[in-house]
Design an enzyme around this catalytic site. Structure first.
Site, PDB file in Angstrom:
ATOM      1  N   ASP A  13      26.388   0.533  36.631  1.00 42.61           N
ATOM      2  CA  ASP A  13      26.355   0.770  38.796  1.00 42.61           C
ATOM      3  C   ASP A  13      24.923   0.579  38.672  1.00 42.61           C
ATOM      4  O   ASP A  13      24.960   1.809  40.155  1.00 42.61           O
ATOM      5  CB  ASP A  13      27.500   2.062  38.600  1.00 42.61           C
ATOM      6  CG  ASP A  13      28.569   1.341  37.920  1.00 42.61           C
ATOM      7  OD1 ASP A  13      28.782   1.372  36.480  1.00 42.61           O
ATOM      8  OD2 ASP A  13      29.633   1.650  38.518  1.00 42.61           O
ATOM      9  N   ASP A  66      28.723  -4.153  37.689  1.00 46.00           N
ATOM     10  CA  ASP A  66      28.483  -3.377  39.058  1.00 46.00           C
ATOM     11  C   ASP A  66      26.194  -3.593  39.303  1.00 46.00           C
ATOM     12  O   ASP A  66      26.210  -3.148  38.730  1.00 46.00           O
ATOM     13  CB  ASP A  66      28.394  -1.680  39.128  1.00 46.00           C
ATOM     14  CG  ASP A  66      30.574  -1.659  39.069  1.00 46.00           C
ATOM     15  OD1 ASP A  66      30.673  -3.332  40.176  1.00 46.00           O
ATOM     16  OD2 ASP A  66      30.601  -1.416  40.553  1.00 46.00           O
ATOM     17  N   TYR A  90      25.479  -4.345  43.948  1.00 43.26           N
ATOM     18  CA  TYR A  90      25.561  -3.694  45.900  1.00 43.26           C
ATOM     19  C   TYR A  90      25.799  -4.678  46.839  1.00 43.26           C
ATOM     20  O   TYR A  90      25.741  -4.052  47.789  1.00 43.26           O
ATOM     21  CB  TYR A  90      25.869  -2.847  45.581  1.00 43.26           C
ATOM     22  CG  TYR A  90      26.482  -2.298  44.492  1.00 43.26           C
ATOM     23  CD1 TYR A  90      25.863  -1.796  43.250  1.00 43.26           C
ATOM     24  CD2 TYR A  90      27.297  -0.940  44.481  1.00 43.26           C
ATOM     25  CE1 TYR A  90      26.163  -1.033  41.739  1.00 43.26           C
ATOM     26  CE2 TYR A  90      27.790  -0.560  43.752  1.00 43.26           C
ATOM     27  CZ  TYR A  90      27.367  -0.086  42.849  1.00 43.26           C
ATOM     28  OH  TYR A  90      28.175   0.710  41.168  1.00 43.26           O
ATOM     29  N   ASN A 145      33.603  -4.599  39.486  1.00 42.58           N
ATOM     30  CA  ASN A 145      34.476  -4.790  40.606  1.00 42.58           C
ATOM     31  C   ASN A 145      33.395  -5.589  42.247  1.00 42.58           C
ATOM     32  O   ASN A 145      33.727  -6.084  42.416  1.00 42.58           O
ATOM     33  CB  ASN A 145      35.280  -3.609  41.316  1.00 42.58           C
ATOM     34  CG  ASN A 145      34.303  -2.460  40.878  1.00 42.58           C
ATOM     35  OD1 ASN A 145      33.640  -2.012  40.082  1.00 42.58           O
ATOM     36  ND2 ASN A 145      33.898  -2.083  42.922  1.00 42.58           N
ATOM     37  N   HIS A 192      34.729  -2.285  32.223  1.00 40.68           N
ATOM     38  CA  HIS A 192      34.115  -1.322  33.593  1.00 40.68           C
ATOM     39  C   HIS A 192      34.469  -0.514  33.864  1.00 40.68           C
ATOM     40  O   HIS A 192      34.132   0.872  34.446  1.00 40.68           O
ATOM     41  CB  HIS A 192      33.342  -2.531  34.924  1.00 40.68           C
ATOM     42  CG  HIS A 192      33.641  -2.163  36.035  1.00 40.68           C
ATOM     43  ND1 HIS A 192      32.047  -1.366  35.872  1.00 40.68           N
ATOM     44  CD2 HIS A 192      33.563  -1.971  37.393  1.00 40.68           C
ATOM     45  CE1 HIS A 192      30.982  -1.153  37.253  1.00 40.68           C
ATOM     46  NE2 HIS A 192      32.490  -0.978  37.630  1.00 40.68           N
ATOM     47  N   HIS A 231      37.918   6.777  40.507  1.00 35.83           N
ATOM     48  CA  HIS A 231      39.055   5.478  40.193  1.00 35.83           C
ATOM     49  C   HIS A 231      39.973   6.375  39.246  1.00 35.83           C
ATOM     50  O   HIS A 231      39.675   5.599  37.715  1.00 35.83           O
ATOM     51  CB  HIS A 231      37.818   4.982  39.597  1.00 35.83           C
ATOM     52  CG  HIS A 231      36.719   4.301  40.397  1.00 35.83           C
ATOM     53  ND1 HIS A 231      36.891   2.826  41.524  1.00 35.83           N
ATOM     54  CD2 HIS A 231      35.290   4.673  40.736  1.00 35.83           C
ATOM     55  CE1 HIS A 231      36.168   3.240  42.136  1.00 35.83           C
ATOM     56  NE2 HIS A 231      35.234   3.784  42.132  1.00 35.83           N
ATOM     57  N   VAL A 287      33.205   4.651  37.046  1.00 39.64           N
ATOM     58  CA  VAL A 287      32.951   6.454  38.093  1.00 39.64           C
ATOM     59  C   VAL A 287      31.260   6.153  38.126  1.00 39.64           C
ATOM     60  O   VAL A 287      30.794   6.440  36.983  1.00 39.64           O
ATOM     61  CB  VAL A 287      33.716   7.017  37.002  1.00 39.64           C
ATOM     62  CG1 VAL A 287      33.594   8.293  37.816  1.00 39.64           C
ATOM     63  CG2 VAL A 287      35.020   6.435  37.327  1.00 39.64           C
ATOM     64  N   HIS A 288      31.232   7.169  39.333  1.00 43.19           N
ATOM     65  CA  HIS A 288      29.199   7.106  39.440  1.00 43.19           C
ATOM     66  C   HIS A 288      28.802   8.625  38.638  1.00 43.19           C
ATOM     67  O   HIS A 288      28.288   9.076  39.542  1.00 43.19           O
ATOM     68  CB  HIS A 288      29.109   6.950  40.896  1.00 43.19           C
ATOM     69  CG  HIS A 288      28.765   5.180  41.298  1.00 43.19           C
ATOM     70  ND1 HIS A 288      28.834   4.892  42.600  1.00 43.19           N
ATOM     71  CD2 HIS A 288      28.604   4.740  40.201  1.00 43.19           C
ATOM     72  CE1 HIS A 288      29.464   3.589  42.735  1.00 43.19           C
ATOM     73  NE2 HIS A 288      29.636   3.185  41.674  1.00 43.19           N
TER      74      HIS A 288
HETATM   75 FE   LIG Z   1      32.383   0.172  39.881  1.00 42.96          FE
END
Ligand SMILES: [Fe+2]
Length: 443
Positions: free
Chosen positions: A142, A171, A174, A208, A293, A303, A331-332
């Site tokens: 991410d 990811d 973005y 995603n 992911h 999420h 998940v960030h």
């Molecule tokens: Fe994602």
């Protein structure tokens, strides 16, 4: 209290993307200079490398010239060139070229932009696949292109434990957060990460933000930019789509899964994984690692349970085949699980809870690369027992495989010095040394 809140919100304020005129996005000088150079493994064993780059003004040369260190003998190989359109955007000329039959454990130089504005890079091939070779993987997920993303990449580069290949858990750019999924942000992201991925392969997982499905602007083909830009060696593992595949690299067998492709029974991904897992020979590649992911064991409120249906489908296989570690993103934040499984359930017995299981993988969420959406700071409380360690900070990790039994793992958050380990553990291989690990989490 209010003051503390203010400090916290300052610390965790929304991350900001670097402006397009930032140094990290600069276009290399020279007419039609190749840009966005990146490499990834090009076969199943690590003896091939896919070299990709983009030219903007005209197609230019489609060749890669490459040679071994200390060798005068240069080889030339021709690649393929393509372009794609996305809404009102037209890509540059995207080149992919596979360098095959490379020697193991060897430094190669390669040149792109042949005959026009040449640029030279290098990479080192992995050691021959085998149970006791040492190899260190970086873990990044991410990432995006914010100031925090740049800090993560710099921190990874400065880590005294040198990652040799990045396992990227999805990811990437973005770009889809911009109006009309502005694909110029795919270009800028690729220029940003070139400083690492032109020199060591990154192994791609689809997230995603790679879907780019936007029927409102006429874009109905999922994964269009990702597929055009980031090839994977999926055919070498008999996969039928680039989003799920496997590679061997040194002592590791890496299986990449797609959270955003069908995975139910009878689907191509299901059938592939069903045939894939029995093929893993732990005498050859002791370390069985899965990248996906969307995490299966996540205790953040973000999420939450999104990975649940895939977990239900595949977790019994992961326990049966003793997967060592599953890395996820999405998940960030950062989280590491205990070795747990939740596979006892039938529709009548009510046995639906995670239990300690030494045949189960450790699940690590490492979606903390630094994208513009900011950190996931909101956790479920109390911390469920399956969660061993969790923290909402940006960072990266290194998995340093020492031999067939031991691997040293460490997570490094951006706010620390580059040698500080915010979480670490010795992994014991599930096939060769399947005893419980003791964990030293340094907070
Ligand atoms: Fe994602």
């Amino acid at each position: 209290m209010e003051e503390k809140q203010a400090i916290l919100s300052e610390k965790w304020k929304k991350t900001i993307d670097m402006p397009l005129d930032s140094d990290v996005f600069s276009v290399p000088p020279g007419y039609n200079a190749p840009q966005q150079v990146h490499i990834t493994q090009g076969d199943h064993e690590g003896k091939a490398m896919i070299v990709s780059w983009v030219t903007m003004e005209e197609p230019g040369s489609n060749e890669v010239v490459y040679w071994k260190k200390n060798s005068e003998k240069k080889k030339t190989i021709k690649g393929k060139m393509s372009k794609y359109k996305y809404h009102n955007y037209t890509s540059g000329y995207i080149h992919h070229c596979t360098l095959k039959n490379l020697e193991y454990d060897t430094k190669y130089y390669y040149e792109v932009g042949v005959g026009q504005t040449p640029r030279t890079f290098w990479f080192k091939t992995p050691p021959k696949v085998g149970p006791d070779v040492r190899y260190a993987f970086g873990l990044i997920g991410d990432l995006g292109q914010s100031y925090d993303s740049n800090a993560t990449l710099t921190h990874y580069e400065q880590n005294p434990i040198k990652g040799q290949t990045v396992l990227f858990v999805g990811d990437l750019s973005y770009a889809d957060n911009y109006p009309n999924h502005d694909n110029n942000r795919w270009d800028s992201w690729a220029r940003f990460v070139e400083r690492s991925v032109a020199y060591q392969p990154w192994i791609w997982t689809a997230g995603n933000h790679e879907i780019d499905f936007a029927p409102e602007i006429g874009e109905t083909k999922p994964f269009k930019p990702f597929k055009n830009r980031y090839p994977t060696p999926y055919k070498a593992s008999n996969s039928t789509a680039p989003f799920w595949y496997s590679i061997k690299r040194g002592p590791a067998y890496i299986i990449v899964l797609s959270s955003y492709s069908a995975y139910g029974k009878y689907t191509p991904q299901y059938k592939w994984l069903e045939e894939e897992l029995p093929k893993v020979n732990r005498n050859e590649t002791p370390w069985l690692i899965v990248l996906v992911h969307s995490p299966w064991y996540n205790s953040y409120n973000y999420h939450y349970m999104e990975g649940e249906s895939m977990r239900v489908m595949y977790e019994p296989w992961f326990v049966q085949y003793k997967v060592d570690i599953v890395f996820a993103g999405h998940v960030h934040a950062y989280e590491r699980s205990r070795r747990v499984s939740n596979i006892g359930y039938t529709i009548v017995n009510g046995e639906c809870r995670p239990v300690e299981d030494q045949s189960a993988p450790v699940y690590i969420t490492i979606g903390d690369g630094g994208n513009l959406e900011g950190l996931a700071t909101n956790m479920t409380e109390p911390q469920p027992f399956y969660s061993a360690f969790r923290e909402a900070s940006f960072g990266h990790a290194i998995l340093d495989i020492k031999n067939r039994t031991h691997a040293y793992y460490s997570w490094h958050r951006n706010q620390d010095g580059s040698s500080v380990k915010a979480d670490s553990m010795w992994f014991f291989n599930r096939f060769w040394h399947p005893v419980a690990e003791s964990v030293n989490a340094v907070i």
